[in-house]
Scaffold this motif. Sequence first.
Motif, PDB file in Angstrom:
ATOM      1  N   ALA A 110       0.834  -1.210   0.000  1.00 28.36           N
ATOM      2  CA  ALA A 110       0.000   0.000   0.000  1.00 28.36           C
ATOM      3  C   ALA A 110       0.865   1.255   0.000  1.00 28.36           C
ATOM      4  O   ALA A 110       0.531   2.261  -0.648  1.00 28.36           O
ATOM      5  N   LEU A 111       2.005   1.215   0.717  1.00 27.25           N
ATOM      6  CA  LEU A 111       2.873   2.388   0.797  1.00 27.25           C
ATOM      7  C   LEU A 111       3.605   2.659  -0.517  1.00 27.25           C
ATOM      8  O   LEU A 111       4.132   3.759  -0.719  1.00 27.25           O
ATOM      9  N   GLN A 119      -5.726  14.215  -0.035  1.00 26.27           N
ATOM     10  CA  GLN A 119      -6.387  13.263   0.862  1.00 26.27           C
ATOM     11  C   GLN A 119      -5.678  11.917   0.819  1.00 26.27           C
ATOM     12  O   GLN A 119      -5.429  11.307   1.861  1.00 26.27           O
ATOM     13  N   ALA A 120      -5.304  11.441  -0.363  1.00 24.91           N
ATOM     14  CA  ALA A 120      -4.591  10.167  -0.514  1.00 24.91           C
ATOM     15  C   ALA A 120      -3.221  10.245   0.159  1.00 24.91           C
ATOM     16  O   ALA A 120      -2.762   9.290   0.790  1.00 24.91           O
ATOM     17  N   LYS A 121      -2.547  11.418   0.008  1.00 21.95           N
ATOM     18  CA  LYS A 121      -1.226  11.601   0.632  1.00 21.95           C
ATOM     19  C   LYS A 121      -1.340  11.522   2.156  1.00 21.95           C
ATOM     20  O   LYS A 121      -0.501  10.907   2.827  1.00 21.95           O
ATOM     21  N   SER A 122      -2.380  12.153   2.717  1.00 27.14           N
ATOM     22  CA  SER A 122      -2.528  12.111   4.184  1.00 27.14           C
ATOM     23  C   SER A 122      -2.872  10.702   4.661  1.00 27.14           C
ATOM     24  O   SER A 122      -2.414  10.272   5.722  1.00 27.14           O
ATOM     25  N   GLU A 128       1.800   4.977   6.896  1.00 26.89           N
ATOM     26  CA  GLU A 128       3.239   4.853   7.130  1.00 26.89           C
ATOM     27  C   GLU A 128       3.547   4.944   8.627  1.00 26.89           C
ATOM     28  O   GLU A 128       4.413   4.223   9.141  1.00 26.89           O
ATOM     29  N   MET A 129       2.827   5.814   9.331  1.00 26.45           N
ATOM     30  CA  MET A 129       3.024   5.928  10.783  1.00 26.45           C
ATOM     31  C   MET A 129       2.634   4.625  11.487  1.00 26.45           C
ATOM     32  O   MET A 129       3.345   4.155  12.389  1.00 26.45           O
ATOM     33  N   VAL A 130       1.528   4.030  11.065  1.00 29.07           N
ATOM     34  CA  VAL A 130       1.108   2.746  11.649  1.00 29.07           C
ATOM     35  C   VAL A 130       2.144   1.668  11.341  1.00 29.07           C
ATOM     36  O   VAL A 130       2.523   0.869  12.214  1.00 29.07           O
TER      37      VAL A 130
END
Length: 198
Positions: A110-111, A119-122, A128-130
């Motif tokens: 997914a990354l 919106q897709a970038k956020s 990525e944080m997860v």
Amino acid sequence: MTEEKNTLNEEVNETIETDENTVPTDTETEDSSTEVNEEISIEDQLKSTQEKAEELEAKLAEAENRYYRLQADFENSRRRARLDLEASEKYRAQSLISNLLPAMDNFERALQMEADTEQAKSILQGMEMVYRGLLEALKNEGAEQIEAVGKEFDPHIHQAIMQVEVEGFDSNHVVEEFQKGYILKDRVIRPSMVKVNQ
């Protein structure tokens, strides 16, 4: 002459009397045979006692050997149980990590997507944080990703699914990684699926 005969007769009679005194009587013969029988009986008893003693010593030695074998088996089983306990403690998170790996693979895929909108970038940033949080949790449990690209191929930690000829890479080195591998402390949970240079 008669005197000489008389003297001779007297000597012969004396000799006969002495011989009669020295010849054993029936009771003396029975006593000596009883003594001989008693000596033979005592010797038989001694032999029998010695044989029993040797038999008992052999049984004692066998029992001691059995005892030492049982003691060694007990010590070995205690050691194995302790090692199993240590291993289960050391690798307690292995099944959880194995179950998380497909989710980690999906996060990685997914990354790699391109984001066209804000919106897709956020959303990708949040994913990525997860993902980084999961990697950190795995690291805290002793699990790490296996380094693959550019490293020499190691069949213990890498699984080659292709061989190619690519310039810029040494022979028998990993060119590309298709699926990340993970190692927990010193145990490989999943080898990396890789492409290897010939």
